[in-house]
Scaffold this motif. Structure first.
Motif, PDB file in Angstrom:
ATOM      1  N   ALA A 143     -29.780 -20.917   2.288  1.00  0.00           N
ATOM      2  CA  ALA A 143     -31.138 -20.574   1.837  1.00  0.00           C
ATOM      3  C   ALA A 143     -31.161 -19.120   1.373  1.00  0.00           C
ATOM      4  O   ALA A 143     -30.648 -18.232   2.059  1.00  0.00           O
ATOM      5  N   ASP A 144     -31.754 -18.905   0.213  1.00  0.00           N
ATOM      6  CA  ASP A 144     -31.876 -17.545  -0.328  1.00  0.00           C
ATOM      7  C   ASP A 144     -32.909 -16.745   0.451  1.00  0.00           C
ATOM      8  O   ASP A 144     -33.982 -17.266   0.774  1.00  0.00           O
ATOM      9  N   MET A 145     -32.607 -15.467   0.696  1.00  0.00           N
ATOM     10  CA  MET A 145     -33.625 -14.564   1.228  1.00  0.00           C
ATOM     11  C   MET A 145     -34.345 -13.955   0.025  1.00  0.00           C
ATOM     12  O   MET A 145     -33.721 -13.278  -0.799  1.00  0.00           O
ATOM     13  N   THR A 170     -24.328 -26.375  -6.081  1.00  0.00           N
ATOM     14  CA  THR A 170     -25.478 -26.447  -6.984  1.00  0.00           C
ATOM     15  C   THR A 170     -26.733 -26.179  -6.171  1.00  0.00           C
ATOM     16  O   THR A 170     -26.671 -26.062  -4.945  1.00  0.00           O
ATOM     17  N   THR A 171     -27.848 -26.076  -6.850  1.00  0.00           N
ATOM     18  CA  THR A 171     -29.108 -25.823  -6.154  1.00  0.00           C
ATOM     19  C   THR A 171     -29.845 -27.141  -5.904  1.00  0.00           C
ATOM     20  O   THR A 171     -29.636 -28.129  -6.610  1.00  0.00           O
ATOM     21  N   ALA A 172     -30.694 -27.136  -4.878  1.00  0.00           N
ATOM     22  CA  ALA A 172     -31.642 -28.233  -4.657  1.00  0.00           C
ATOM     23  C   ALA A 172     -32.865 -27.616  -4.009  1.00  0.00           C
ATOM     24  O   ALA A 172     -32.771 -26.572  -3.341  1.00  0.00           O
ATOM     25  N   VAL A 206     -27.608 -17.990   5.143  1.00  0.00           N
ATOM     26  CA  VAL A 206     -28.543 -17.345   4.212  1.00  0.00           C
ATOM     27  C   VAL A 206     -27.765 -16.562   3.160  1.00  0.00           C
ATOM     28  O   VAL A 206     -26.614 -16.178   3.390  1.00  0.00           O
ATOM     29  N   LYS A 207     -28.409 -16.335   2.016  1.00  0.00           N
ATOM     30  CA  LYS A 207     -27.803 -15.520   0.950  1.00  0.00           C
ATOM     31  C   LYS A 207     -28.697 -14.316   0.682  1.00  0.00           C
ATOM     32  O   LYS A 207     -29.924 -14.456   0.589  1.00  0.00           O
ATOM     33  N   LEU A 208     -28.055 -13.145   0.557  1.00  0.00           N
ATOM     34  CA  LEU A 208     -28.772 -11.896   0.262  1.00  0.00           C
ATOM     35  C   LEU A 208     -28.181 -11.291  -1.001  1.00  0.00           C
ATOM     36  O   LEU A 208     -26.953 -11.235  -1.139  1.00  0.00           O
ATOM     37  N   VAL A 256     -30.448 -23.506  -1.670  1.00  0.00           N
ATOM     38  CA  VAL A 256     -31.902 -23.503  -1.881  1.00  0.00           C
ATOM     39  C   VAL A 256     -32.187 -22.132  -2.475  1.00  0.00           C
ATOM     40  O   VAL A 256     -32.410 -21.154  -1.752  1.00  0.00           O
ATOM     41  N   GLY A 257     -32.060 -22.053  -3.786  1.00  0.00           N
ATOM     42  CA  GLY A 257     -32.119 -20.759  -4.461  1.00  0.00           C
ATOM     43  C   GLY A 257     -33.546 -20.282  -4.635  1.00  0.00           C
ATOM     44  O   GLY A 257     -34.474 -21.090  -4.761  1.00  0.00           O
ATOM     45  N   ASP A 258     -33.703 -18.945  -4.692  1.00  0.00           N
ATOM     46  CA  ASP A 258     -35.046 -18.444  -5.015  1.00  0.00           C
ATOM     47  C   ASP A 258     -35.307 -18.633  -6.510  1.00  0.00           C
ATOM     48  O   ASP A 258     -36.391 -18.313  -7.005  1.00  0.00           O
ATOM     49  N   SER A 259     -34.329 -19.216  -7.218  1.00  0.00           N
ATOM     50  CA  SER A 259     -34.564 -19.688  -8.584  1.00  0.00           C
ATOM     51  C   SER A 259     -35.715 -20.694  -8.591  1.00  0.00           C
ATOM     52  O   SER A 259     -36.251 -21.010  -9.649  1.00  0.00           O
ATOM     53  N   LEU A 260     -36.116 -21.177  -7.415  1.00  0.00           N
ATOM     54  CA  LEU A 260     -37.253 -22.093  -7.356  1.00  0.00           C
ATOM     55  C   LEU A 260     -38.523 -21.423  -7.883  1.00  0.00           C
ATOM     56  O   LEU A 260     -39.446 -22.103  -8.345  1.00  0.00           O
TER      57      LEU A 260
HETATM   58  O1  KIV Z   1     -31.449 -18.573  -6.880  1.00  0.00           O
HETATM   59  C1  KIV Z   1     -30.422 -19.133  -7.305  1.00  0.00           C
HETATM   60  O2  KIV Z   1     -30.424 -20.305  -7.722  1.00  0.00           O
HETATM   61  C2  KIV Z   1     -29.192 -18.352  -7.305  1.00  0.00           C
HETATM   62  C3  KIV Z   1     -28.039 -18.868  -8.100  1.00  0.00           C
HETATM   63  C4  KIV Z   1     -28.297 -18.677  -9.539  1.00  0.00           C
HETATM   64  C5  KIV Z   1     -26.752 -18.268  -7.665  1.00  0.00           C
HETATM   65  O3  KIV Z   1     -29.135 -17.325  -6.690  1.00  0.00           O
END
Ligand code: KIV
Length: 275
Positions: A92-94, A32-34, A122-124, A52-56
């Motif tokens: 952590a999202d890039m 899940t995200t936080a 990291v996620k790309l 730590v999604g860039d969904s923030l």
């Molecule tokens: O930024 C995010 O929370 C995501 C998820 C939806 C996978 O990339």
């Protein structure tokens, strides 16, 4: 190095996650995200991955998409989350344009997320087109989580948040993206917003685990944005979301009760006061 600053022995590593292919009998990966310390600490032992999604950009900053998020935002939130995650693996999202311009930019910004943001990996977003970036990060010892399908940073190109991979050629392109990322050494791949059949085929053909969101039941794991699984935003009801609690109702009830007691002079009582 003093033991007080070394990594927690309970920490879930990228290598441990890579081996968690559900087909090998492993339990599915739960993610899940936080975006802050308190929430990360609360869920640390309940999930394998805290993203730590860039969904923030949407759920914390209130923007209509993730495109405005900056690397500094990600570093700030990643560091807060990392303080609360002794066990869960912090990805952590890039953010948009922090890796697309060049391999050098990707390396510099991934380095910030690891060194300053204290992320574990990291996620790309992207596939074949970002392979040079992914290969370089992996070569420099930065674990990478891939992300293909309905990648939100490409929302303009997609013309909205539309399920991807509906035509044969689109299916083939997403499959090739996933196979290429797998070959490049990612420890997992997020499959977002694609038909279940395509997610099943990718899951069967890649050696690393797949983590679905809007990708059906056959992935090796699942991720949901925390606000969505907690029912914090009841107006947002896409098909792939399930709210496991009515948190918006609970929060509103609690704050309303608090306001009532303050107005009626019931809170604070002597029990909550100092003599
Ligand atoms: O930024 C995010 O929370 C995501 C998820 C939806 C996978 O990339």
């Amino acid at each position: 190095m003093s033991s007080s600053v070394s990594q927690s022995p309970k920490k879930i590593t990228a290598e441990m996650l890579r081996k968690r292919k559900a087909a090998n009998g492993s339990p599915k990966i739960v993610a899940t995200t936080a975006y802050d310390y308190t929430f990360a600490r609360l869920v640390d032992d309940l999930v394998d991955i805290i993203l730590v999604g860039d969904s923030l950009g949407m759920v914390i900053q209130g923007n209509p998409d993730t495109l405005t998020v900056k690397i500094e935002d990600m570093v700030y939130h990643s560091r807060a989350v990392a303080q609360g995650a002794q066990q869960a693996h912090v990805v952590a999202d890039m953010p948009f344009m922090s890796f697309q311009p060049s391999v050098e930019e990707a390396l510099k910004n991934a380095g910030k997320l690891i060194a300053e943001g204290r992320a574990d990996s990291v996620k790309l977003e992207g596939g074949v087109t970002i392979l040079p970036m992914v290969e370089k990060l992996v070569a420099f010892g930065i674990p990478v989580l891939g992300h293909v399908g309905l990648t939100p940073q490409s929302v303009r190109g997609f013309g909205g948040y539309k399920i991807q991979g509906r035509t044969d050629s689109a299916k083939e392109a997403i499959l090739q993206d996933a196979l290429a990322l797998d070959d490049a050494g990612v420890f997992g791949i997020v499959l977002e917003g694609i038909p279940s059949g395509l997610a099943k085929e990718i899951t069967e053909r890649v050696s690393c685990p797949t983590i679905g969101i809007g990708a059906g039941p056959d992935c090796d794991g699942q991720v949901l944005v925390s606000q969505d699984l907690l029912g914090m935003n009841p107006e947002f009801k896409p098909r792939f979301v399930k709210a496991f609690v009515d948190m918006s109702g609970l929060v509103r009830e609690a704050v309303s009760n608090y306001g009532k007691e303050v107005k009626e002079g019931k809170f604070p009582s002597s029990e909550h006061s100092f003599q």
